[in-house]
Scaffold this motif. Structure first.
Motif, PDB file in Angstrom:
ATOM      1  N   VAL A  61     -20.571  35.199 165.333  1.00 60.30           N
ATOM      2  CA  VAL A  61     -20.262  36.269 167.087  1.00 60.30           C
ATOM      3  C   VAL A  61     -19.231  35.835 168.022  1.00 60.30           C
ATOM      4  N   THR A  62     -18.356  35.975 168.120  1.00 57.04           N
ATOM      5  CA  THR A  62     -17.897  36.235 169.445  1.00 57.04           C
ATOM      6  C   THR A  62     -17.367  36.000 170.698  1.00 57.04           C
ATOM      7  N   ALA A  63     -17.438  35.405 172.187  1.00 53.65           N
ATOM      8  CA  ALA A  63     -18.025  36.074 173.116  1.00 53.65           C
ATOM      9  C   ALA A  63     -16.721  35.153 174.295  1.00 53.65           C
ATOM     10  N   TRP A  64     -17.590  35.980 175.482  1.00 49.49           N
ATOM     11  CA  TRP A  64     -16.053  35.943 176.642  1.00 49.49           C
ATOM     12  C   TRP A  64     -15.080  34.725 176.276  1.00 49.49           C
ATOM     13  N   ASN A  65     -15.994  33.756 176.285  1.00 48.30           N
ATOM     14  CA  ASN A  65     -15.455  32.689 176.658  1.00 48.30           C
ATOM     15  C   ASN A  65     -14.969  31.739 174.872  1.00 48.30           C
ATOM     16  N   THR A  66     -14.820  32.992 174.049  1.00 54.98           N
ATOM     17  CA  THR A  66     -14.638  31.849 172.401  1.00 54.98           C
ATOM     18  C   THR A  66     -13.272  31.106 172.727  1.00 54.98           C
ATOM     19  N   ARG A  67     -12.937  30.041 172.975  1.00 51.60           N
ATOM     20  CA  ARG A  67     -11.000  29.420 172.673  1.00 51.60           C
ATOM     21  C   ARG A  67     -10.802  29.594 171.818  1.00 51.60           C
ATOM     22  N   ASP A  68      -9.700  29.765 171.603  1.00 52.60           N
ATOM     23  CA  ASP A  68      -8.615  30.753 170.809  1.00 52.60           C
ATOM     24  C   ASP A  68      -8.663  29.651 169.987  1.00 52.60           C
ATOM     25  N   SER A  69      -8.647  28.716 170.447  1.00 55.34           N
ATOM     26  CA  SER A  69      -8.248  27.000 169.046  1.00 55.34           C
ATOM     27  C   SER A  69      -9.483  27.107 168.350  1.00 55.34           C
ATOM     28  N   ASP A  70     -10.911  27.938 169.025  1.00 53.69           N
ATOM     29  CA  ASP A  70     -12.364  28.232 167.605  1.00 53.69           C
ATOM     30  C   ASP A  70     -12.222  29.037 166.516  1.00 53.69           C
ATOM     31  N   ALA A  71     -11.233  29.894 167.552  1.00 50.64           N
ATOM     32  CA  ALA A  71     -11.470  31.150 166.660  1.00 50.64           C
ATOM     33  C   ALA A  71     -10.814  30.843 165.400  1.00 50.64           C
ATOM     34  N   MET A 107     -18.352  24.143 167.633  1.00 55.22           N
ATOM     35  CA  MET A 107     -17.412  25.264 167.927  1.00 55.22           C
ATOM     36  C   MET A 107     -18.461  26.701 167.604  1.00 55.22           C
ATOM     37  N   LEU A 108     -18.733  27.020 168.424  1.00 55.46           N
ATOM     38  CA  LEU A 108     -20.300  27.635 168.705  1.00 55.46           C
ATOM     39  C   LEU A 108     -20.311  28.770 168.371  1.00 55.46           C
ATOM     40  N   PHE A 109     -20.842  30.221 167.341  1.00 56.42           N
ATOM     41  CA  PHE A 109     -20.417  31.347 166.928  1.00 56.42           C
ATOM     42  C   PHE A 109     -21.851  31.736 166.606  1.00 56.42           C
ATOM     43  N   LEU A 110     -22.944  31.613 167.234  1.00 59.63           N
ATOM     44  CA  LEU A 110     -24.230  31.240 166.808  1.00 59.63           C
ATOM     45  C   LEU A 110     -24.504  33.318 167.245  1.00 59.63           C
ATOM     46  N   SER A 111     -24.605  32.868 168.404  1.00 58.15           N
ATOM     47  CA  SER A 111     -24.665  34.436 169.266  1.00 58.15           C
ATOM     48  C   SER A 111     -23.638  34.271 170.565  1.00 58.15           C
ATOM     49  N   ASP A 112     -23.251  35.683 171.269  1.00 55.63           N
ATOM     50  CA  ASP A 112     -22.524  35.871 172.105  1.00 55.63           C
ATOM     51  C   ASP A 112     -23.463  35.545 173.543  1.00 55.63           C
TER      52      ASP A 112
END
Length: 331
Positions: free
Chosen positions: A311-321, A1-6
């Protein structure tokens, strides 16, 4: 679950489609039909005349825009946490042939007329000191704070009064506009040049240098070539920019990233270092807490010794957030 950078996000499918559609012979460099149409597309977006050049990186976009305003013996006022100061490897000095960055303070990595005056007022008007030639602000700031229209207007008024150019680093411009509920024109305000960020927001390799004084483009084109950024197949960069504007994809992508950040921020009561106004979150947590989050599958960067940046992005999954929000709430 990637929140490194957009910057790590994938390329939006509509951007891939636009690049595939551009995959046909055309005039090289920036003489193709897609590149030629950028001025009109962005003039429509911002509601005023502009000249638009593509560049392959945000660093190049920032520095080429500033190079149109700043002479080698001059300086650029920016926040001491600004990307051009902290994260561009000396590129401003390289592109501006030695011009100096004049560092100012301000809460949330935002400048104000007062903090700008603190830097420029003590400078003597003589050849022995570097004279300010421009101001650079970041929308949203390096701590994810959005400049309101009145804040930009106040800085622009100071810049005009002092004869300085005003540049906006818009790496996350879309996220600021989405948070504020403003049009592109309202979120930019009366700046002279804008680096319109697309790569963090779903593009692959294209940023837009938007010059609201079209005469600056004559200088920028030569500087872009000299810097090695005039790509021979520029239509592929132009195609990405068009795709981001089509149907306001730039804004839809930013809204999704912001919504994911807001979901996480809701679980960070008492931990947030800065209000969540875009898609970056700076969260106080100990080394042990960060290790616990990584053990649960979350990737992110440490922010000093006692915080993390997500950092979240355009493709961050709702489930990951949601999963990250729950994990932070359980710490």
């Amino acid at each position: 679950m990637l929140f490194l950078s957009d910057n790590a996000a994938s390329v939006h499918p509509l951007v891939w489609e636009a690049m595939r559609a551009a995959d046909a012979p055309d005039t090289p460099y920036d003489g193709d039909a897609l590149s030629a149409a950028l001025d009109e597309r962005f003039a429509e977006l911002f509601g005023r005349d502009c000249a638009v050049l593509w560049a392959a990186t945000g660093t190049a976009a920032n520095c080429l825009a500033l190079s149109c305003m700043v002479q080698p013996h001059g300086g650029v006022v920016c926040h001491r946490e600004a990307h051009i100061e902290m994260d561009e490897g000396g590129a401003p000095g390289f592109y501006l042939h030695g011009a100096k960055l004049l560092l100012a303070d301000g809460a949330g990595a935002k400048l104000s007329p007062e903090t700008i005056r603190d830097v420029i007022d003590p400078i003597r008007d003589d050849v022995h000191q570097v004279q300010p030639h421009a101001i650079s602000i970041t929308q949203a700031s390096e701590y994810g704070r959005a400049y309101r229209p009145d804040e930009v207007a106040a800085i622009a008024a100071l810049a005009k009064d002092r004869g300085l150019g005003l540049h906006m680093d818009g790496a996350r411009f879309a996220n600021a506009a989405a948070f504020l509920g403003l049009s592109a024109s309202e979120a930019a305000g009366p700046v002279d040049a804008l680096s319109f960020g697309c790569i963090k927001n779903g593009a692959m390799s294209a940023e837009a240098i938007v010059l609201f004084d079209p005469a600056m483009a004559d200088v920028a084109r030569y500087r872009r070539k000299r810097a090695g950024h005039l790509q021979s197949k520029g239509r592929y960069l132009a195609a990405q920019l068009h795709a981001m504007l089509n149907g306001d994809l730039w804004l839809a992508n930013a809204r999704h990233a912001n919504a994911a950040a807001a979901e996480i921020a809701g679980a960070c009561e008492g931990r947030l270092m800065h209000p969540a106004e875009a898609n970056e979150l700076f969260v106080r947590c100990t080394a042990d807490e960060r290790e616990a989050l990584r053990a649960r599958g979350f990737a992110f960067y440490d922010w000093g010794d006692d915080a993390a940046r997500f950092v979240t992005a355009w493709n961050t999954r709702d489930s990951d957030a949601r999963a990250l929000a729950e994990a932070i709430a359980s710490l």
